[in-house]
Design a protein around this motif. Structure first.
Motif, PDB file in Angstrom:
ATOM      1  N   ALA A  76      -9.055  20.028  23.779  1.00  0.00           N
ATOM      2  CA  ALA A  76      -8.057  20.352  24.220  1.00  0.00           C
ATOM      3  C   ALA A  76      -6.551  18.527  24.051  1.00  0.00           C
ATOM      4  O   ALA A  76      -6.029  19.132  24.661  1.00  0.00           O
ATOM      5  CB  ALA A  76      -7.315  21.458  24.566  1.00  0.00           C
ATOM      6  N   ARG A  77      -7.419  17.920  25.527  1.00  0.00           N
ATOM      7  CA  ARG A  77      -6.551  17.003  25.789  1.00  0.00           C
ATOM      8  C   ARG A  77      -6.530  15.349  24.489  1.00  0.00           C
ATOM      9  O   ARG A  77      -5.652  14.271  24.868  1.00  0.00           O
ATOM     10  CB  ARG A  77      -7.417  16.020  26.842  1.00  0.00           C
ATOM     11  CG  ARG A  77      -7.424  17.837  27.940  1.00  0.00           C
ATOM     12  CD  ARG A  77      -7.946  16.970  29.401  1.00  0.00           C
ATOM     13  NE  ARG A  77      -9.022  15.611  29.358  1.00  0.00           N
ATOM     14  CZ  ARG A  77      -9.558  14.860  29.699  1.00  0.00           C
ATOM     15  NH1 ARG A  77      -8.995  14.960  31.410  1.00  0.00           N
ATOM     16  NH2 ARG A  77     -10.495  14.439  29.670  1.00  0.00           N
ATOM     17  N   CYS A  78      -7.040  15.747  23.470  1.00  0.00           N
ATOM     18  CA  CYS A  78      -7.378  14.871  22.629  1.00  0.00           C
ATOM     19  C   CYS A  78      -6.924  13.375  22.895  1.00  0.00           C
ATOM     20  O   CYS A  78      -7.285  12.788  22.676  1.00  0.00           O
ATOM     21  CB  CYS A  78      -5.528  14.696  22.609  1.00  0.00           C
ATOM     22  SG  CYS A  78      -5.453  14.109  20.530  1.00  0.00           S
ATOM     23  N   SER A  79      -8.408  13.450  23.566  1.00  0.00           N
ATOM     24  CA  SER A  79      -8.550  12.107  24.417  1.00  0.00           C
ATOM     25  C   SER A  79     -10.878  11.589  23.075  1.00  0.00           C
ATOM     26  O   SER A  79     -10.899  11.098  23.899  1.00  0.00           O
ATOM     27  CB  SER A  79      -9.451  12.824  26.190  1.00  0.00           C
ATOM     28  OG  SER A  79     -10.142  13.262  25.991  1.00  0.00           O
ATOM     29  N   ASN A  80     -10.700  12.381  22.809  1.00  0.00           N
ATOM     30  CA  ASN A  80     -12.060  12.108  21.478  1.00  0.00           C
ATOM     31  C   ASN A  80     -11.517  11.667  20.495  1.00  0.00           C
ATOM     32  O   ASN A  80     -12.970  11.769  19.361  1.00  0.00           O
ATOM     33  CB  ASN A  80     -13.330  13.075  21.525  1.00  0.00           C
ATOM     34  CG  ASN A  80     -12.628  14.773  20.748  1.00  0.00           C
ATOM     35  OD1 ASN A  80     -11.518  14.775  20.895  1.00  0.00           O
ATOM     36  ND2 ASN A  80     -13.809  15.338  20.149  1.00  0.00           N
ATOM     37  N   LEU A  81     -10.529  10.898  20.026  1.00  0.00           N
ATOM     38  CA  LEU A  81     -10.073  11.012  18.691  1.00  0.00           C
ATOM     39  C   LEU A  81     -11.005   9.503  18.776  1.00  0.00           C
ATOM     40  O   LEU A  81     -11.055   8.778  19.398  1.00  0.00           O
ATOM     41  CB  LEU A  81      -8.374  10.166  18.315  1.00  0.00           C
ATOM     42  CG  LEU A  81      -8.462  11.383  18.111  1.00  0.00           C
ATOM     43  CD1 LEU A  81      -6.405  11.202  18.992  1.00  0.00           C
ATOM     44  CD2 LEU A  81      -7.857  12.253  17.456  1.00  0.00           C
ATOM     45  N   ILE A  82     -11.316   9.526  17.468  1.00  0.00           N
ATOM     46  CA  ILE A  82     -12.573   8.150  17.149  1.00  0.00           C
ATOM     47  C   ILE A  82     -11.628   7.307  15.883  1.00  0.00           C
ATOM     48  O   ILE A  82     -11.640   7.858  14.312  1.00  0.00           O
ATOM     49  CB  ILE A  82     -13.916   8.624  16.525  1.00  0.00           C
ATOM     50  CG1 ILE A  82     -15.155   9.289  17.646  1.00  0.00           C
ATOM     51  CG2 ILE A  82     -14.987   7.344  16.253  1.00  0.00           C
ATOM     52  CD1 ILE A  82     -15.954  10.536  17.687  1.00  0.00           C
ATOM     53  N   PRO A  83     -11.659   6.111  16.349  1.00  0.00           N
ATOM     54  CA  PRO A  83     -11.417   5.816  14.807  1.00  0.00           C
ATOM     55  C   PRO A  83     -12.129   5.109  13.081  1.00  0.00           C
ATOM     56  O   PRO A  83     -13.332   5.116  13.526  1.00  0.00           O
ATOM     57  CB  PRO A  83     -11.128   4.197  15.716  1.00  0.00           C
ATOM     58  CG  PRO A  83     -10.678   4.358  17.076  1.00  0.00           C
ATOM     59  CD  PRO A  83     -11.895   5.331  17.004  1.00  0.00           C
ATOM     60  N   GLY A  84     -11.017   5.258  12.885  1.00  0.00           N
ATOM     61  CA  GLY A  84     -12.392   5.409  11.046  1.00  0.00           C
ATOM     62  C   GLY A  84     -12.240   7.131  10.812  1.00  0.00           C
ATOM     63  O   GLY A  84     -12.964   7.282   9.206  1.00  0.00           O
ATOM     64  N   THR A  85     -12.408   8.503  11.760  1.00  0.00           N
ATOM     65  CA  THR A  85     -12.796   9.696  11.035  1.00  0.00           C
ATOM     66  C   THR A  85     -11.444  10.654  10.620  1.00  0.00           C
ATOM     67  O   THR A  85      -9.923   9.427  10.289  1.00  0.00           O
ATOM     68  CB  THR A  85     -13.494  10.227  12.422  1.00  0.00           C
ATOM     69  OG1 THR A  85     -12.021  10.409  13.445  1.00  0.00           O
ATOM     70  CG2 THR A  85     -14.227   9.915  13.051  1.00  0.00           C
ATOM     71  N   GLN A  86     -11.119  11.092   9.183  1.00  0.00           N
ATOM     72  CA  GLN A  86     -10.372  11.839   8.783  1.00  0.00           C
ATOM     73  C   GLN A  86     -10.162  13.117  10.232  1.00  0.00           C
ATOM     74  O   GLN A  86     -11.126  13.553  10.193  1.00  0.00           O
ATOM     75  CB  GLN A  86     -10.923  12.524   7.833  1.00  0.00           C
ATOM     76  CG  GLN A  86     -10.820  11.366   6.685  1.00  0.00           C
ATOM     77  CD  GLN A  86     -10.160  10.402   6.173  1.00  0.00           C
ATOM     78  OE1 GLN A  86      -8.801  11.298   5.810  1.00  0.00           O
ATOM     79  NE2 GLN A  86      -9.429   8.870   6.260  1.00  0.00           N
ATOM     80  N   VAL A  87      -8.426  12.916   9.948  1.00  0.00           N
ATOM     81  CA  VAL A  87      -8.235  14.394  10.981  1.00  0.00           C
ATOM     82  C   VAL A  87      -7.148  15.436   9.550  1.00  0.00           C
ATOM     83  O   VAL A  87      -6.913  14.104   8.701  1.00  0.00           O
ATOM     84  CB  VAL A  87      -7.257  14.203  12.315  1.00  0.00           C
ATOM     85  CG1 VAL A  87      -8.421  13.514  13.414  1.00  0.00           C
ATOM     86  CG2 VAL A  87      -6.162  12.733  11.936  1.00  0.00           C
ATOM     87  N   CYS A  88      -7.214  16.369   9.634  1.00  0.00           N
ATOM     88  CA  CYS A  88      -6.313  17.084   8.672  1.00  0.00           C
ATOM     89  C   CYS A  88      -4.739  16.957   9.016  1.00  0.00           C
ATOM     90  O   CYS A  88      -4.503  17.720  10.132  1.00  0.00           O
ATOM     91  CB  CYS A  88      -6.745  18.169   8.864  1.00  0.00           C
ATOM     92  SG  CYS A  88      -5.343  19.295   7.520  1.00  0.00           S
TER      93      CYS A  88
END
Length: 98
Positions: A76-88
């Motif tokens: 919910a805080r959008c604090s776990n984005l990982i470089p290289g992953t795909q998001v929709c």
């Protein structure tokens, strides 16, 4: 009295990664990232990306609520984005009910 700098204090409190990305092995994580089955457009996360920057990069065609709904692994805080992953960032119509 012991002098503690702010970086040391943040590390002790476990919040040292505010505004930064942690180094993570993305080989397995990228494969496990869950996207909605209706996804028809993705974005590859880069170092330093935030949910807001992803939304802006996609010309504000998606809302924060949609981004979080379509990418259930983003917290919910959008604090776990990982470089290289795909998001929709886009879905087939009518798409999921969020």
């Amino acid at each position: 009295m012991v002098a503690i700098n702010i970086r040391s204090l943040l590390c002790i409190l476990g919040i040292a990664s505010l505004g930064t990305s942690a180094a993570v092995d993305t080989a397995d994580t990228a494969q496990a990232w869950r996207l909605t089955q209706y996804c028809n457009q993705t974005y590859t996360v880069n170092n330093g990306d935030t949910c807001w920057s992803i939304i802006a990069t996609n010309q504000n065609k998606v809302t924060m609520g949609q981004l979080l709904c379509w990418n259930t692994d983003i917290n919910a805080r959008c604090s776990n984005l990982i470089p290289g992953t795909q998001v929709c960032v886009g879905v087939e119509r009518p798409g999921p009910v969020c």
